[in-house]
Design an enzyme around this catalytic site. Structure first.
Site, short mmCIF file in Angstrom:
data_model
loop_
_atom_site.label_atom_id
_atom_site.label_comp_id
_atom_site.label_asym_id
_atom_site.label_seq_id
_atom_site.Cartn_x
_atom_site.Cartn_y
_atom_site.Cartn_z
CG MET A 11 -0.67 25.25 -20.60
SD MET A 11 -1.75 24.14 -21.52
CE MET A 11 -3.13 24.03 -20.40
CG ASN A 86 -2.24 21.94 -13.44
OD1 ASN A 86 -3.34 21.74 -13.96
ND2 ASN A 86 -1.11 21.76 -14.09
CB SER A 112 -6.49 18.42 -20.16
OG SER A 112 -5.63 17.45 -20.70
N GLY A 114 -2.31 20.99 -23.26
CA GLY A 114 -0.89 21.25 -23.47
C GLY A 114 -0.62 22.13 -24.66
CE LYS A 164 -5.51 18.98 -16.61
NZ LYS A 164 -4.22 18.97 -15.96
CD GLU A 171 -1.30 13.19 -18.41
OE1 GLU A 171 -0.30 13.68 -17.86
OE2 GLU A 171 -2.22 13.88 -18.90
#
Length: 291
Positions: A11, A86, A112, A114, A164, A171
């Protein structure tokens, strides 16, 4: 704008490139010297003009804590730390208080996107004081997808990572629903091309999504997923979502079930099912399978 970026993995490395493409200066530090622009946090801080903004992209927990602790000793009054990893929202509150005692600002940012974020942009959810957020805004603008949406000042410190976290919980449940539907389609004899059924859903249906697109990509690479083992890890955010739901008395049956399904995936021989089989045998004389 100048930015210090700590953590240049999958990332962080792509984020550095996207920010540079937007015309900003990024000085990156990583423990891997092959990825780094500088070779210590001190060198990173010394390379930036005050007031500084340092964005941290390292694993949640001990790694983030140690990085924040070190930056607290290196940065000056008026500088800002952004945690884009995170982290749990409760850690954000702790870090903000620790840095505020030294006159250093703090912004938490859930990220977010990826491996697709470099080209498509990153969805950003950030929390913190308005004046701190406004200082970082040029970087948010560089990272977010094109268009009106894709970034939000979610609230005070911790709100970004909380948002998040909930995003990741949703998700989990969406992936579980696709997975269950795929398995059922694979099971029956009447459906002869499950992959094309999934592909047909990509247009004109209410369940079309980027996750569905990615599912089709995966099936194109391995039509029956025969190369994969049925084992799924969890990053921790699904657990935190369920814990937050318990703390706030909010029912989350779908998200909770999807988390527990991942736990079940790690059992080659379910201890629970041993007890179920034993009970069925006891009360109904149903056959059991022996090892």
């Amino acid at each position: 704008m100048e930015l210090g970026l700590v953590g240049l993995g999958k990332m962080g490395g792509n984020m550095r490139e996207r920010i540079r493409r937007a015309g900003h200066t990024v000085i990156g530090y990583d423990r891997n010297p092959d990825l780094a622009d500088v070779h210590s946090l001190r060198e990173l801080v010394d390379s930036l003009q005050a007031p500084r903004v340092v964005w941290v992209m390292v694993p949640a927990g001990a790694a983030t804590q140690s990085t924040v602790d070190e930056l607290a000793e290196l940065l000056s009054i008026g500088d800002i730390v952004v945690d884009g990893g995170n982290s749990r929202w409760t850690d954000d509150e702790k870090h903000a208080a620790e840095l505020a005692a030294k006159g250093i600002g703090f912004v938490d940012c859930g990220v977010s996107g990826g491996v697709w974020g470099l080209e498509n942009g990153y969805a950003l959810m950030f929390g913190g004081a308005k004046d701190h957020v406004s200082r970082v805004q040029p970087i948010f603008d560089a990272l977010k997808p094109e268009g009106e949406f894709g970034a939000v000042h979610a609230g005070k410190v911790g709100a970004g990572h909380f948002a998040k976290m909930v995003h990741n919980g949703i998700e989990y449940a969406m992936m579980q629903a696709y997975a269950e539907g795929w398995e059922l389609l694979e099971k029956v004899d009447s459906v002869t091309d499950v992959r094309e059924v999934f592909r047909s859903w990509q247009e004109g249906t209410v369940i079309r999504s980027w996750l569905l697109d990615l599912a089709v990509n995966a099936l194109d690479e391995d039509e029956h997923l025969e190369q994969l083992r049925g084992f799924a890890q969890d990053s921790g955010e699904g657990r935190w979502t369920v814990e937050a739901a318990i703390d706030n008395a909010v029912p989350l049956p779908a998200i909770t079930a999807s988390l527990f399904a991942r736990f079940a995936s790690r059992q080659d021989d379910s201890p629970q099912m041993k007890m179920i089989a034993a009970l069925r045998n006891q009360f109904g004389g149903h056959a059991v399978e022996k090892k």
